[in-house]
Design an enzyme around this catalytic site. Structure first.
Site, short mmCIF file in Angstrom:
data_model
loop_
_atom_site.label_atom_id
_atom_site.label_comp_id
_atom_site.label_asym_id
_atom_site.label_seq_id
_atom_site.Cartn_x
_atom_site.Cartn_y
_atom_site.Cartn_z
CE LYS A 1 0.64 1.11 4.52
NZ LYS A 1 1.05 2.41 5.11
CB THR B 1 -1.36 4.88 3.19
OG1 THR B 1 -1.44 4.03 4.33
CG2 THR B 1 0.09 5.27 2.99
#
Length: 336
Positions: free
Chosen positions: A189, A246
């Site tokens: 990610k 994120t």
């Protein structure tokens, strides 16, 4: 009450040390940097990386790894991923048989393509390794903002022990046996978040970010399931949950670095300006190595590599993604 040693006094290690102390545990926080430990002893605050979060007077700060690790019920390994192996080598000499080590960094080692838990098991063979991951910025955990996370371990009793150790009314902990899926979601990610930041730096909008998040998790799950992880993990907190936070938050060092790259800075210039380890940079090449090994396509992550390491203009990378061959979204779709 448990005795905990937190190895690494960056933002995340410091936030978790405070969390464990608030839960009633005895905490020792270690850093390899003498000036950092001196600041922590003097200020009781990680002024550089977690400003505004005060640490208790009875928390112990040290540069002595033996003091931090000796006779501890649990060790939290919170050093940046590029330093996991070197720190684990040091821990081998100061840890007991059956020592629980919880890795909280996110990354894949570039040259070996190993996950961080694999590295710790290799370097500290006497340890019991677990992972803690999920959508959890240190800045918010340090301030007691409600957060939900996952602890992964091979054995159920290890996972449940750690669940009880960390969980409180603002920090909810789930358990999982899918350590591999948790680690891959956490590492990859960061690479997609670089892409999201690059798109922001180019001035693109919400449509672009939504596309990167949804197609990004598809890439992560494609690789993860090929490696033997569970698809459900990538639908959960350590997959889509961690990816959303994120890609969307300015707390994210990966997104911030991506924004700077999208604005025209080099990778090194962006990393220097962020002033913290941008772990997605270190995982990007490893992701392509895994893609080749398991014969899966990762078009977004491939373009991030081109921008980072081949000086490809960011706008050109986006164009190439948009002009890929036509695809079907759901591979097993059945038409009338």
């Amino acid at each position: 009450m448990a005795r905990a040693g937190v190895i690494g006094a960056g933002s995340w290690g410091t936030a978790l040390a405070l969390l464990l102390h608030k839960n009633g545990h005895e905490v020792t926080l270690w850093s390899i940097l003498e000036e950092e430990v001196a600041m922590l002893k003097r200020e009781h605050e990680q002024k550089d990386k977690l400003p505004g979060v005060k640490l208790p007077e009875d928390m112990v700060f040290t540069t002595d790894l033996r003091e931090a690790a000796n006779e501890k019920d649990v060790l939290v390994l919170a050093v940046p991923s590029p330093f996991t192996r070197s720190t684990a080598k040091l821990l081998r000499e100061v840890t007991k048989e059956g020592q629980i080590i919880v890795n909280v960094a996110k990354g894949i080692e570039e040259h070996s393509l190993k996950t961080l838990s694999d590295i710790i098991e290799e370097e500290v063979p006497q340890s019991v390794v677990a992972v803690l991951s999920g959508p959890s910025h240190a800045e918010e955990v340090g301030k007691g903002i409600p957060t939900t996370i996952v602890v992964g371990a091979k054995k159920k009793d290890t996972a449940e022990y750690l669940q009880n150790l960390f969980m409180n009314d603002v920090f909810r902990v789930y358990t999982s046996s899918d350590v591999l899926g948790i680690e891959l979601g956490g590492a990859l990610k960061n690479v997609v978040a670089l892409a999201a930041g690059i798109a922001d730096g180019l001035g693109y909008g919400d449509n672009t970010k939504a596309a990167l998040i949804t197609r990004g998790i598809t890439e992560i799950a494609r690789l993860g399931t090929a490696m033997g992880a569970k698809f459900e993990t990538f639908c959960g907190l350590t997959g889509i949950g961690d990816l959303i936070v994120t890609c969307a938050s300015m707390h994210s060092r990966n997104r911030r670095a991506g924004i700077l790259i999208g604005q025209g800075k080099t990778m090194q210039e962006a990393m220097d300006e962020v002033k913290m380890v941008v772990e997605g940079v270190y995982s990007a090449k490893a992701a392509m190595g895994l893609a080749a090994k398991y014969q899966v396509q990762l078009p977004i992550i491939e373009q991030v590599n081109q921008v980072l390491f081949a000086d490809k203009p960011a706008a050109e990378a986006v164009k190439d993604l948009m002009l890929r061959d036509k695809k079907i979204e759901i591979s097993d779709a059945q038409w009338e």
